[in-house]
Scaffold this motif. Structure first.
Motif, mmCIF file in Angstrom:
data_model
loop_
_atom_site.group_PDB
_atom_site.id
_atom_site.type_symbol
_atom_site.label_atom_id
_atom_site.label_comp_id
_atom_site.label_asym_id
_atom_site.label_seq_id
_atom_site.Cartn_x
_atom_site.Cartn_y
_atom_site.Cartn_z
ATOM 1 N N LEU A 291 0.830 -1.200 0.000
ATOM 2 C CA LEU A 291 0.000 0.000 0.000
ATOM 3 C C LEU A 291 0.870 1.258 0.000
ATOM 4 C CD1 LEU A 291 -2.818 1.291 0.173
ATOM 5 C CD2 LEU A 291 -2.661 1.117 2.669
ATOM 6 N N LEU A 292 1.935 1.243 0.785
ATOM 7 C CA LEU A 292 2.836 2.398 0.829
ATOM 8 C C LEU A 292 3.510 2.619 -0.518
ATOM 9 C CD1 LEU A 292 4.433 1.769 4.328
ATOM 10 C CD2 LEU A 292 2.932 3.672 3.710
ATOM 11 N N ALA A 293 3.933 1.547 -1.177
ATOM 12 C CA ALA A 293 4.569 1.681 -2.490
ATOM 13 C C ALA A 293 3.622 2.337 -3.483
ATOM 14 C CB ALA A 293 5.016 0.311 -2.995
ATOM 15 N N VAL A 294 2.366 1.954 -3.447
ATOM 16 C CA VAL A 294 1.372 2.537 -4.351
ATOM 17 C C VAL A 294 1.170 4.022 -4.043
ATOM 18 C CG1 VAL A 294 -1.077 2.524 -4.954
ATOM 19 C CG2 VAL A 294 0.195 0.369 -4.845
ATOM 20 N N GLN A 295 1.035 4.368 -2.769
ATOM 21 C CA GLN A 295 0.786 5.757 -2.399
ATOM 22 C C GLN A 295 1.976 6.647 -2.750
ATOM 23 O OE1 GLN A 295 -2.188 6.653 -1.560
ATOM 24 N NE2 GLN A 295 -2.937 4.552 -1.373
ATOM 25 N N PHE A 296 3.189 6.180 -2.498
ATOM 26 C CA PHE A 296 4.365 6.985 -2.807
ATOM 27 C C PHE A 296 4.542 7.133 -4.320
ATOM 28 C CE2 PHE A 296 5.168 6.660 1.584
ATOM 29 C CZ PHE A 296 6.138 7.595 1.920
ATOM 30 N N THR A 297 4.174 6.116 -5.064
ATOM 31 C CA THR A 297 4.204 6.231 -6.523
ATOM 32 C C THR A 297 3.263 7.335 -6.986
ATOM 33 O OG1 THR A 297 4.745 3.884 -6.804
ATOM 34 C CG2 THR A 297 3.785 5.010 -8.691
ATOM 35 N N GLY A 298 2.062 7.360 -6.442
ATOM 36 C CA GLY A 298 1.104 8.399 -6.800
ATOM 37 C C GLY A 298 1.600 9.794 -6.469
ATOM 38 N N LEU A 299 2.240 9.951 -5.312
ATOM 39 C CA LEU A 299 2.765 11.252 -4.919
ATOM 40 C C LEU A 299 3.863 11.732 -5.870
ATOM 41 C CD1 LEU A 299 2.946 10.646 -1.071
ATOM 42 C CD2 LEU A 299 1.445 12.282 -2.222
ATOM 43 N N LEU A 300 4.692 10.811 -6.319
ATOM 44 C CA LEU A 300 5.806 11.179 -7.184
ATOM 45 C C LEU A 300 5.354 11.560 -8.592
ATOM 46 C CD1 LEU A 300 8.352 8.456 -6.053
ATOM 47 C CD2 LEU A 300 8.664 10.918 -5.805
ATOM 48 N N ILE A 301 4.374 10.845 -9.131
ATOM 49 C CA ILE A 301 4.007 11.055 -10.533
ATOM 50 C C ILE A 301 2.951 12.128 -10.726
ATOM 51 C CG2 ILE A 301 4.593 8.669 -11.081
ATOM 52 C CD1 ILE A 301 1.602 8.064 -11.255
ATOM 53 N N SER A 302 2.270 12.526 -9.665
ATOM 54 C CA SER A 302 1.247 13.564 -9.801
ATOM 55 C C SER A 302 1.896 14.879 -10.226
ATOM 56 C CB SER A 302 0.525 13.753 -8.466
ATOM 57 O OG SER A 302 -0.366 14.853 -8.528
ATOM 58 N N PRO A 303 1.248 15.664 -11.083
ATOM 59 C CA PRO A 303 1.828 16.967 -11.438
ATOM 60 C C PRO A 303 1.952 17.896 -10.239
ATOM 61 C CG PRO A 303 -0.403 16.739 -12.320
ATOM 62 C CD PRO A 303 -0.007 15.399 -11.805
ATOM 63 N N ILE A 304 1.025 17.752 -9.289
ATOM 64 C CA ILE A 304 1.057 18.550 -8.062
ATOM 65 C C ILE A 304 1.012 17.617 -6.868
ATOM 66 C CG2 ILE A 304 -0.173 20.198 -6.619
ATOM 67 C CD1 ILE A 304 0.980 21.599 -8.975
ATOM 68 N N SER A 305 2.037 17.655 -6.034
ATOM 69 C CA SER A 305 2.033 16.958 -4.737
ATOM 70 C C SER A 305 2.579 17.931 -3.708
ATOM 71 C CB SER A 305 2.883 15.681 -4.782
ATOM 72 O OG SER A 305 2.271 14.668 -5.532
ATOM 73 N N TRP A 306 1.678 18.770 -3.195
ATOM 74 C CA TRP A 306 2.111 19.701 -2.150
ATOM 75 C C TRP A 306 2.684 18.908 -0.982
ATOM 76 C CZ3 TRP A 306 2.268 23.406 -5.187
ATOM 77 C CH2 TRP A 306 1.179 23.928 -5.883
ATOM 78 N N SER A 307 3.525 19.536 -0.203
ATOM 79 C CA SER A 307 4.191 18.801 0.880
ATOM 80 C C SER A 307 3.189 18.187 1.846
ATOM 81 C CB SER A 307 5.157 19.726 1.629
ATOM 82 O OG SER A 307 4.468 20.713 2.382
ATOM 83 N N HIS A 308 2.026 18.813 2.012
ATOM 84 C CA HIS A 308 1.038 18.246 2.932
ATOM 85 C C HIS A 308 0.346 17.008 2.364
ATOM 86 C CE1 HIS A 308 -1.909 20.460 0.495
ATOM 87 N NE2 HIS A 308 -1.231 21.566 0.734
ATOM 88 N N HIS A 309 0.514 16.740 1.062
ATOM 89 C CA HIS A 309 0.015 15.475 0.518
ATOM 90 C C HIS A 309 0.821 14.291 1.035
ATOM 91 C CE1 HIS A 309 -1.806 17.535 -3.327
ATOM 92 N NE2 HIS A 309 -2.327 17.959 -2.196
ATOM 93 N N TRP A 310 2.027 14.551 1.521
ATOM 94 C CA TRP A 310 2.946 13.486 1.935
ATOM 95 C C TRP A 310 2.683 12.992 3.353
ATOM 96 C CZ3 TRP A 310 6.960 11.287 -1.031
ATOM 97 C CH2 TRP A 310 7.106 11.833 -2.316
ATOM 98 N N VAL A 311 1.439 13.058 3.807
ATOM 99 C CA VAL A 311 1.101 12.524 5.132
ATOM 100 C C VAL A 311 1.323 11.012 5.195
ATOM 101 C CG1 VAL A 311 -0.542 14.345 5.708
ATOM 102 C CG2 VAL A 311 -1.341 12.290 4.504
ATOM 103 N N TRP A 312 1.502 10.366 4.034
ATOM 104 C CA TRP A 312 1.781 8.925 4.027
ATOM 105 C C TRP A 312 3.155 8.608 4.608
ATOM 106 C CZ3 TRP A 312 -1.570 5.095 3.474
ATOM 107 C CH2 TRP A 312 -2.826 5.426 2.950
ATOM 108 N N VAL A 313 3.935 9.642 4.908
ATOM 109 C CA VAL A 313 5.178 9.425 5.652
ATOM 110 C C VAL A 313 4.870 8.829 7.027
ATOM 111 C CG1 VAL A 313 7.101 10.619 6.780
ATOM 112 C CG2 VAL A 313 6.438 11.229 4.441
#
Length: 402
Positions: A291-313
């Motif tokens: 699940l984490l691999a999928v979420q981090f992939t989405g964060l990286l490839i999105s045109p916009i991933s504001w830092s607050h999107h990275w709550v999956w940390v």
């Protein structure tokens, strides 16, 4: 010392109280520069739901537009009926509860909490309470609080679905989250790799249901959003701002101009790496890592991933500390590096340095430091892949009946 802290009857609660009070103090004395601007947009969007200006009005002194799917404006409607102060307080309380829920649900997905689990963590209430107090100060979480963002609630929906045994519950969590904000739709890849076809179908059906519902309520605005506005990431802000921690943001800052082709190439390679890492984790029986691999992939490839999107940390850190592979050196190093990156507030510092009106050109050292979450995100996928491939046994904690 940590064991004594989490095992204490009063210390975790006191630590959480102090953490909340400091958070409130920072907000009230003006150290919080954002004043929950995004929550204001949500509330104003609900007020413009049916007047034909949902995507035309501008909210607050920052003149921010509403950028979410129309279903989210419907969901936010009850907030429009409340006094603004009440709305802010309830949102903040809900966000604190969501941090606790994320920690607990991640532990459940790991098999370290929940009824009938053999490997329950010791002093579970103390772990969750202490973790909540500390996690409130992770930069992505803190920035979510500052802006009044919805990310924590969406993570709860996704994790709650992942923990659930029923496919319809799992799919509903993803579908609703995607209907509110498109980013969580990447979770469908997780159920695809698990071959949970029913959960995948439910997620698509629920999301489609949110779209059809809004077509019935506000057809013009819904059609406009899904055919035109969804393709314009610039509506949410400049892609080159330091707060945009996606491949596109990082790559645009390095040469001083938008690099569409470079972003697409990086995105394709990242998807390949992310799918490989997630599939390897599935084969190893580590559903949390998948699940984490999928979420981090989405964060990286999105045109916009504001830092607050990275709550999956936050779930990643829980996996690294309490997961079945936490004893491995690459996992320990990953936890330390992410802790340094998220607790150092490097991204907000870079945002402050770029000024209120960011331009794409900036000093080279700022551009390179501004790749921090992207570099760490790629490193996360590599570590997840490496440790999953070397794990030949299925962790008993990860096995749960459907």
């Amino acid at each position: 010392m940590i064991r004594r802290l989490v095992g204490s009857r009063w210390a975790p609660g006191l630590l959480l109280l102090v953490s909340v009070l400091v958070h409130v103090a920072f907000t009230e004395i003006g150290a919080d520069p954002f004043k929950m601007l995004d929550l204001r947009v949500y509330v104003d969007g609900a007020g413009h739901l049916t007047d034909g200006t949902l995507y035309d009005f501008l909210s607050g002194s920052q003149k921010l537009p509403f950028t979410y799917p129309p279903f989210s404006a419907l969901i936010f409607t009850p907030l429009h009926w409340l006094p603004w102060t009440v709305t802010r307080v309830l949102w903040q309380l809900g966000s604190v509860a969501s941090v606790a829920a994320i920690i607990y649900l991640t532990l459940r997905l790991l098999g370290r909490a929940g009824p009938g689990e053999q490997r329950r963590v010791d002093s579970l209430p103390g772990v969750v309470t202490t973790g909540t107090a500390l996690s409130m100060w992770l930069e992505p979480v803190r920035t979510t609080f500052n802006y009044g963002q919805v990310n924590l609630f969406l993570a709860v929906l996704v994790l709650g679905g992942a923990v659930a045994g029923a496919d319809w519950v799992a799919g509903t969590g993803v579908g609703l989250a995607a209907g509110i904000k498109l980013v969580p739709a990447i979770t469908g890849l997780y159920y695809l790799l698990l071959r949970r076809w029913a959960a995948l179908c439910w997620s698509v059906a629920i999301f489609a249901g949110t779209v059809l519902l809004m077509l019935a309520i506000i057809p013009h605005e819904t059609w406009r959003y899904f055919t035109r506005l969804i393709l314009d990431p610039s509506r949410t802000g400049p892609v080159y701002s330091a707060i945009n921690q996606s491949w596109r943001g990082a790559l645009s800052r390095l040469p001083g101009h938008d690099v569409t082709i470079g972003w697409l190439v990086a995105g394709v390679l990242t998807v390949a790496l992310g799918v490989w890492a997630a599939a390897s984790a599935v084969r190893a029986g580590d559903r949390t890592a998948a699940l984490l691999a999928v979420q981090f992939t989405g964060l990286l490839i999105s045109p916009i991933s504001w830092s607050h999107h990275w709550v999956w940390v936050l779930p990643l850190l829980i996996w690294g500390v309490f997961g079945p592979l936490g004893h491995l050196r690459p996992v320990r190093v990953l936890v330390l590096c992410w802790s340094a990156a998220a607790f150092s507030y490097l991204v907000p510092i870079l945002v402050a340095l770029q000024g209120k009106e960011p331009v794409v050109s900036r000093p080279g050292w700022q551009s390179w430091l501004g790749t921090v979450y992207v570099v760490m995100g790629v490193a996360t996928l590599i570590v997840l892949l490496a440790v999953s491939r070397r794990s030949s046994t299925v962790p008993a904690a990860q096995v749960r009946s459907r």
